[in-house]
Design a protein around this motif. Structure first.
Motif, mmCIF file in Angstrom:
data_model
loop_
_atom_site.group_PDB
_atom_site.id
_atom_site.type_symbol
_atom_site.label_atom_id
_atom_site.label_comp_id
_atom_site.label_asym_id
_atom_site.label_seq_id
_atom_site.Cartn_x
_atom_site.Cartn_y
_atom_site.Cartn_z
ATOM 1 N N PHE A 192 0.840 -1.200 0.000
ATOM 2 C CA PHE A 192 0.000 0.000 0.000
ATOM 3 C C PHE A 192 0.871 1.245 0.000
ATOM 4 N N ARG A 193 0.257 2.364 -0.332
ATOM 5 C CA ARG A 193 0.852 3.686 -0.202
ATOM 6 C C ARG A 193 -0.237 4.643 0.273
ATOM 7 N N GLU A 194 0.115 5.594 1.105
ATOM 8 C CA GLU A 194 -0.852 6.595 1.563
ATOM 9 C C GLU A 194 -0.816 7.807 0.638
ATOM 10 N N PHE A 195 -1.960 8.481 0.514
ATOM 11 C CA PHE A 195 -2.003 9.741 -0.227
ATOM 12 C C PHE A 195 -3.094 10.626 0.364
ATOM 13 N N SER A 196 -2.929 11.914 0.187
ATOM 14 C CA SER A 196 -3.932 12.871 0.679
ATOM 15 C C SER A 196 -4.122 14.047 -0.265
ATOM 16 N N CYS A 197 -3.344 14.071 -1.353
ATOM 17 C CA CYS A 197 -3.473 15.149 -2.344
ATOM 18 C C CYS A 197 -3.044 14.590 -3.700
ATOM 19 N N LEU A 198 -3.159 15.397 -4.713
ATOM 20 C CA LEU A 198 -2.842 14.931 -6.062
ATOM 21 C C LEU A 198 -1.373 14.522 -6.179
ATOM 22 N N GLU A 199 -0.492 15.305 -5.587
ATOM 23 C CA GLU A 199 0.942 15.016 -5.683
ATOM 24 C C GLU A 199 1.275 13.663 -5.048
ATOM 25 N N THR A 200 0.742 13.420 -3.836
ATOM 26 C CA THR A 200 1.052 12.155 -3.163
ATOM 27 C C THR A 200 0.329 10.982 -3.829
ATOM 28 N N PHE A 201 -0.804 11.256 -4.473
ATOM 29 C CA PHE A 201 -1.484 10.190 -5.215
ATOM 30 C C PHE A 201 -0.631 9.760 -6.404
ATOM 31 N N GLU A 202 -0.093 10.734 -7.150
ATOM 32 C CA GLU A 202 0.742 10.391 -8.305
ATOM 33 C C GLU A 202 1.977 9.617 -7.862
ATOM 34 N N ALA A 203 2.540 9.990 -6.716
ATOM 35 C CA ALA A 203 3.710 9.275 -6.199
ATOM 36 C C ALA A 203 3.329 7.856 -5.800
ATOM 37 N N PRO B 3 -6.322 11.008 5.192
ATOM 38 C CA PRO B 3 -5.548 10.235 4.214
ATOM 39 C C PRO B 3 -6.315 9.017 3.707
ATOM 40 N N MET B 4 -5.962 8.601 2.508
ATOM 41 C CA MET B 4 -6.487 7.379 1.907
ATOM 42 C C MET B 4 -5.315 6.447 1.623
ATOM 43 N N MET B 5 -5.651 5.196 1.355
ATOM 44 C CA MET B 5 -4.636 4.202 1.016
ATOM 45 C C MET B 5 -4.847 3.736 -0.416
ATOM 46 N N LEU B 6 -3.757 3.669 -1.158
ATOM 47 C CA LEU B 6 -3.766 3.068 -2.494
ATOM 48 C C LEU B 6 -3.175 1.673 -2.350
ATOM 49 N N MET B 7 -3.915 0.657 -2.806
ATOM 50 C CA MET B 7 -3.496 -0.724 -2.618
ATOM 51 C C MET B 7 -3.708 -1.517 -3.904
ATOM 52 N N LEU B 8 -3.073 -2.671 -3.970
ATOM 53 C CA LEU B 8 -3.370 -3.602 -5.046
ATOM 54 C C LEU B 8 -4.809 -4.086 -4.893
ATOM 55 N N TYR B 9 -5.526 -4.182 -6.002
ATOM 56 C CA TYR B 9 -6.861 -4.783 -5.958
ATOM 57 C C TYR B 9 -6.674 -6.278 -6.172
#
Length: 338
Positions: free
Chosen positions: A133-144, A208-214
């Motif tokens: 997983f990776r955390e994000f809270s804005c567009l910049e951190t989402f792209e990262a 914050p949200m989490m980006l994860m593998l589905y």
């Protein structure tokens, strides 16, 4: 033994039934802010639970109300669902009154459990395989975050804290051919990457949200019971169409054993896993309370609430109880006059 449950889920009625199956003499008091809650019918005594505070915070004086209510009910054990993290700070107060306030752990530990990124990082350091997983809270951190995964990997997002599937979305490429059919189809749990980027361009998220593998495979939900860090039993449920396969799972059991021991946990708890493409199980999250589906474990022959009751009475099993067979379990709704 006399139990007191505060603001419990509707499904806790099954917990009450399983406690009585282990010991018909138990007395159960349940409190809920919803007078029409089905637990009203299942409990021996039902009380109105004070309303939640602003933003679901624990209202001032709630711990004192719960202690007094437990005293009046002559409760031996209080098992909180609502405000369980905050109430963990009051365990000594209840103990001084001769009542055990049974929370999963102390407040600091439960706070880490509820913050999924911090918990998963700890679990990985402890040697438990986790879903990347990776955390994000804005567009910049989402792209990262997106850049950290394979460009072809299916992805999903979910809140860093919360219950159930609230906030979960499977991400799809809304510029790909056929995307409209997916986005406008029956699956409400999908969100276009482009749409998410446009939302994030308007400003940062409030949390914050989490980006994860589905992970496409079936989710395993393992209900387990432990006391003072010792696991007493576990049963794993896996959805298969209209029913659930309920039985034993060696990998999930090992995870539950490690989590119970390393975190010194107590009570009826739940963890969830899925499999990577290579078939290996990874941990998604740990819940510091009983899952809503715990009643579906009863046909396995392992009575998890009953094991907790026996342990609280000083009778722990020599070895943890595990399902000796796999059964198929379906849900049947009941309609009762209240």
């Amino acid at each position: 033994m006399r139990y007191f449950f505060n603001h419990c889920l509707t499904e806790h009625a099954h917990v009450f039934d399983m406690l009585r199956a282990a010991d018909p003499s138990v007395h159960i008091t349940a409190a809920n802010s919803h007078k029409g809650s089905p637990v009203r019918l299942a409990a021996d005594t039902f009380l109105d639970d004070p309303a939640a505070g602003e933003g679901h915070a624990m209202p001032a004086g709630y711990a004192e109300w719960l202690l007094e209510a437990a005293r009046e009910a002559r409760a031996d054990i209080v098992i909180p669902y609502r405000h369980r993290m905050e109430l963990a700070d009051f365990r000594d107060c209840f103990e001084a009154a001769g009542i055990r306030l049974l929370t999963a752990a102390d407040r600091q530990t439960m706070t880490v459990i509820e913050q999924k990124p911090a918990f998963l990082q700890w679990a990985e350091e402890t040697g438990i395989p986790i879903s990347p997983f990776r955390e994000f809270s804005c567009l910049e951190t989402f792209e990262a975050a997106v850049a950290a995964f394979d460009p072809m990997a299916p992805l999903c997002i979910k809140p860093s804290s919360g219950v159930g599937a609230v906030g979960f979305r499977r991400l799809v490429d809304d510029e790909a051919p056929g995307a409209a059919a997916v986005l406008l189809g029956l699956d409400a749990m999908v969100l276009g990457k482009g749409a998410l980027r446009r939302l994030l361009s308007l400003g940062p998220l409030s949390r914050p949200m989490m980006l994860m593998l589905y992970l496409r495979g079936p989710e395993r939900s393992t209900d387990f019971v432990c006391l003072d860090g010792e696991i007493l039993g576990a049963v794993t449920r896996m959805r298969s169409g209209l029913y659930q396969k309920v039985g034993d799972d060696m990998v999930s059991f090992a995870m539950a054993t490690t989590l119970a021991r390393e975190l010194g946990m107590s009570g009826l708890l739940n963890l969830q896993t899925r499999c990577l493409d290579d078939g290996s199980q990874v941990l998604l999250e740990l819940n510091s309370r009983a899952a809503g589906g715990i009643g579906q474990t009863a046909p396995s022959g392992v009575n998890l609430p009953g094991l907790l009751h026996e342990a609280l009475c000083g009778r722990r099993p020599e070895v943890p109880r595990r399902a000796g067979r796999t059964v198929r379990v379906a849900r049947r709704e009941m309609f009762l006059e209240i």
